[in-house]
Write an enzyme that holds these catalytic residues in place. Structure first.
Site, mmCIF file in Angstrom:
data_model
loop_
_atom_site.group_PDB
_atom_site.id
_atom_site.type_symbol
_atom_site.label_atom_id
_atom_site.label_comp_id
_atom_site.label_asym_id
_atom_site.label_seq_id
_atom_site.Cartn_x
_atom_site.Cartn_y
_atom_site.Cartn_z
ATOM 1 N N ILE A 1 -70.327 -58.857 -36.562
ATOM 2 C CA ILE A 1 -70.737 -59.954 -35.685
ATOM 3 C C ILE A 1 -72.200 -60.320 -35.939
ATOM 4 O O ILE A 1 -73.078 -59.458 -35.901
ATOM 5 C CB ILE A 1 -70.522 -59.568 -34.207
ATOM 6 C CG1 ILE A 1 -69.034 -59.332 -33.942
ATOM 7 C CG2 ILE A 1 -71.081 -60.634 -33.280
ATOM 8 C CD1 ILE A 1 -68.699 -58.876 -32.545
ATOM 9 N N CYS A 2 -72.445 -61.610 -36.178
ATOM 10 C CA CYS A 2 -73.786 -62.152 -36.356
ATOM 11 C C CYS A 2 -74.505 -61.400 -37.494
ATOM 12 O O CYS A 2 -73.995 -61.349 -38.604
ATOM 13 C CB CYS A 2 -74.538 -62.086 -35.022
ATOM 14 S SG CYS A 2 -76.083 -62.993 -35.029
ATOM 15 N N GLN A 3 -75.647 -60.789 -37.206
ATOM 16 C CA GLN A 3 -76.345 -60.023 -38.243
ATOM 17 C C GLN A 3 -75.453 -58.881 -38.732
ATOM 18 O O GLN A 3 -75.458 -58.523 -39.914
ATOM 19 C CB GLN A 3 -77.647 -59.466 -37.662
ATOM 20 C CG GLN A 3 -78.509 -58.734 -38.644
ATOM 21 C CD GLN A 3 -79.650 -58.000 -37.952
ATOM 22 O OE1 GLN A 3 -79.518 -57.584 -36.795
ATOM 23 N NE2 GLN A 3 -80.770 -57.867 -38.630
#
Lengths: 348, 353
Positions: free
Chosen positions: B146-148
């Site tokens: 998720i995301c980074q």
């Protein structure tokens, strides 16, 4: 509303609305905020009185504080817009007049002159975190000294340091130069934020003009506020995505880091003088520790890989041996028999 | 005619209602306790330094044979995926039979300053993948970044593809240099060496300030004006406060990992341009040949869809699926629509593979 009303009539209407507002406010806060103030009092001041009641810490006091600060701005802005609406017949004013009312609403009495007509700068100032505030306070406390340095043409900042205290002198020269540089960088950043604020009024006016048609007109204060927010964000994004902003933003960050770095060096020096452990010493220990851990992990991993390879080799050999029992057994039996014969001969 | 038709009487009534809600709501606000978060029972199955690897327990045993490991970003706390009973990606995945694990990175302090991306990706993530695989007695697991954490998962999957069966990326930046990426735009003028050398770890307050200034009026003013609308609803206020806590409950960033992430991802865009090395390993997205599901949010201001979409062009798999979610970077975990659409999409996609 009636188009034939005189200015006096509008004034009466406005006073009536103010009374109505304060009566409603007194009802809402009955028993908590004391007497209703004079109707001419700016409406957001009611919220300030209310806020003081929440001075005692509660579990959500920070949220309450932020909420009240926002509500104060909102109410002041809406009061200004409403005052403008009360002075005109419905739909009587063109977009520029509303934009002017918006400006008035955003410029609260007592506002720092630097933030006049600059709502985005005000918001960013309110947003500033404790870390940045500390640097700004430092910059402010050095301001007279820095102003004098500027007047003197900054020549002394480049003057060679001499004698027993030369190292200290050089350090303070660097710190003063870093602070001046930071001030300049912040000024350039603020100029861009001001540009975004000005642009936000233009966009607001354009957005209003777009709504000058049936079915798109604005009928509530909230809708007006939301339109202003859209305009402000659009203007900010325009500026914030520009090449100039990237450069200026980077310069502010870098300049602030240079100031911090100079301060850290000073703190370290004092720490060393007092025999206290310093950040650099701890960093050095942490760095060595991490390197050591990596070395150990690499060795463990390499050993594990070697063990796995060895295990795999052994498995392959065992598997190969299992696959040829028929050939292996007779051969083994012959070998054992030969060995037995040899042993028997030797005993003889 | 003109653009504004505000009836003064109605406007005063509107402001009066605003004040009444505010006055009543502040009383409610004072009476509320600290909000709790994390709805699903879980057990720690592996620990290392400040990291804890959790396994979530659903109401029924998982039916999926391959476990799913969630790798969250370093910049926020991972409980966003299990915020509360009715807003939980984890709970909804468990209800569909998935076996869900999550890495909680903890809160780095200055002793963690020298953790590198190599330590995070080839160290922590690799050992967590091994721990999950060993526990479930499988050779490969499913990874959800998720995301980074998505960017980390892409790196991990390209370096250790033999350990990943299916890869899911959610709101994950891939191309960091698209014109609408404000965060990336700003970082490119920064001297990140000076930044990290000065700060050591990057303070969470500074990170949050940066995020808020992406949309200062909306996030610092309009949001709280909107809060007044729900102040008379205790449950809604608690939801708001829970979200507020998550937004500002951020860990500091380990300095060296931050330095490399900004330099290689934000500034040099190496995930797309090539030349990215994590420790001794080169990251080549073409090594990602396992099936990939890429989920992004159409109104994401932190990771614009334009940053996520290019993934397909750079990976080696033929089995690529894209899901565009109607919402923002946070709505993708917590909105009502997200509860209905996202876990079902993940489960159905996994079940088909």
């Amino acid at each position: 509303m009636n188009d034939r009303k005189t200015t006096q009539d509008w004034m009466k209407d406005w006073q009536a609305l103010q009374r109505q507002y304060w009566t409603a406010w007194a009802d809402a806060t009955r028993g908590a905020s004391g007497e209703a103030p004079d109707p001419a009092t700016p409406w957001h001041e009611g919220l300030e009185q209310w806020a003081r009641l929440f001075g005692d810490a509660s579990k959500q006091s920070e949220t309450a504080e932020r909420l009240l600060a926002t509500a104060k701005n909102y109410v002041a802005l809406m009061q200004s817009m409403l005052a403008a609406a009360t002075g005109k017949a419905a739909g009587d004013a063109a977009a520029p007049a509303w934009t002017e009312a918006l400006r008035n609403g955003l410029n609260l009495p007592g506002l720092d002159a630097a933030l006049h007509d600059n709502p985005l700068a005000r918001m960013l100032r309110e947003l500033r975190g404790p870390g940045a505030q500390a640097i700004d306070q430092l910059s402010a406390s050095f301001a007279p000294f820095l102003a004098r340095a500027r007047e003197e043409g900054l020549a002394w900042l480049g003057a060679p340091a001499l004698g027993y205290t030369r190292e200290h002198q050089e350090h303070y020269q660097k710190m003063a130069a870093a602070l001046l540089d930071y001030q300049d960088a912040v000024n350039r950043y603020n100029a861009l934020v001001l540009k975004a604020s000005r642009r936000s009024f233009e966009i607001f006016e354009d957005k209003l003009a777009e709504r000058d048609e049936p079915g798109r007109r604005i009928e509530t204060l909230r809708a007006l506020y939301d339109l202003w927010v859209d305009a402000a964000e659009e203007a900010y994004a325009e500026v914030a995505l520009s090449a100039e902003f990237r450069k200026v933003y980077g310069n502010v960050v870098n300049a602030q880091m240079r100031v911090r770095s100079q301060i850290q060096q000073e703190v370290e020096r004092i720490g060393v003088d007092l025999g206290m452990p310093t950040r650099s010493e701890l960093n050095s220990v942490h760095q060595r520790l991490h390197e050591l851990r990596r070395t150990l992990r690499r060795r463990d991993d390499d050993a594990l890989v070697e063990l796995r390879r060895e295990l795999e080799r052994l498995r392959t050999e065992v598997e190969a041996l299992r696959r040829r029992p028929a050939q292996a057994k007779p051969a083994a039996a012959r070998s054992a028999a030969r060995k037995a014969v040899k042993t028997g001969n030797a005993r003889k | 005619m003109g653009p504004i038709h505000i009836d003064p009487q109605r406007a005063v009534a509107e402001l009066t209602t605003f004040n009444q809600k505010l006055a009543a709501g502040l009383k409610t606000l004072r009476s509320l306790d600290e909000v709790d978060y994390g709805a699903t029972p879980r057990e720690a199955i592996y620990r290392e330094d400040k990291l804890v690897l959790y396994r979530f327990r659903g109401e029924t045993s998982p039916t999926a044979k391959t476990p799913l490991l969630i790798v969250y970003a370093l910049v926020n706390r991972p409980y966003m995926v299990d915020l509360q009973h009715d807003r939980s990606l984890v709970r909804n995945l468990l209800a569909r039979g998935e076996d869900v694990y999550l890495i909680d990175w903890g809160y780095p302090d200055l002793s963690d300053r020298y953790l590198t991306l190599d330590d995070y990706i080839n160290g922590y993530i690799r050992r967590c993948v091994e721990a999950v695989a060993k526990r479930c007695n499988v050779e490969k697991i499913n990874l959800l970044g998720i995301c980074q954490g998505g960017a980390f998962s892409l790196c991990y999957a390209s370096i250790h593809p033999q350990t990943i069966r299916n890869l899911i990326t959610m709101v994950t930046p891939v191309d960091f240099h698209t014109p609408d990426n404000m965060l990336s735009h700003w970082t490119r003028g920064m001297d990140v060496d000076l930044f990290v050398d000065t700060l050591g770890n990057v303070p969470a307050d500074l990170m949050n300030w940066c995020y808020l200034t992406l949309k200062p009026v909306r996030l610092f003013q309009q949001k709280y004006v909107g809060l007044v609308d729900i102040l008379d609803n205790k449950e809604e206020v608690e939801n708001f406060l829970r979200m507020e806590k998550w937004i500002f409950d951020s860990p500091d960033q380990a300095g060296e990992a931050f330095r490399q992430f900004i330099k290689d991802f934000y500034q040099a865009n190496k995930l797309v341009n090539g030349g990215l090395r994590i420790g001794e390993s080169e990251v080549n997205l073409r090594n990602i040949t396992m099936p990939v599901l890429n989920i992004f949010a159409e109104q994401d201001h932190l990771v614009p869809p334009s940053a996520s979409r290019p993934l397909q062009q750079h990976i080696g798999t033929q089995d690529y699926t894209e899901l565009a979610f109607k919402g923002g970077h946070i709505g993708i975990y917590v909105s009502g629509r997200a509860q209905r659409e996202v876990p079902a999409a993940i489960h159905d996609w996994l079940a088909a593979r």
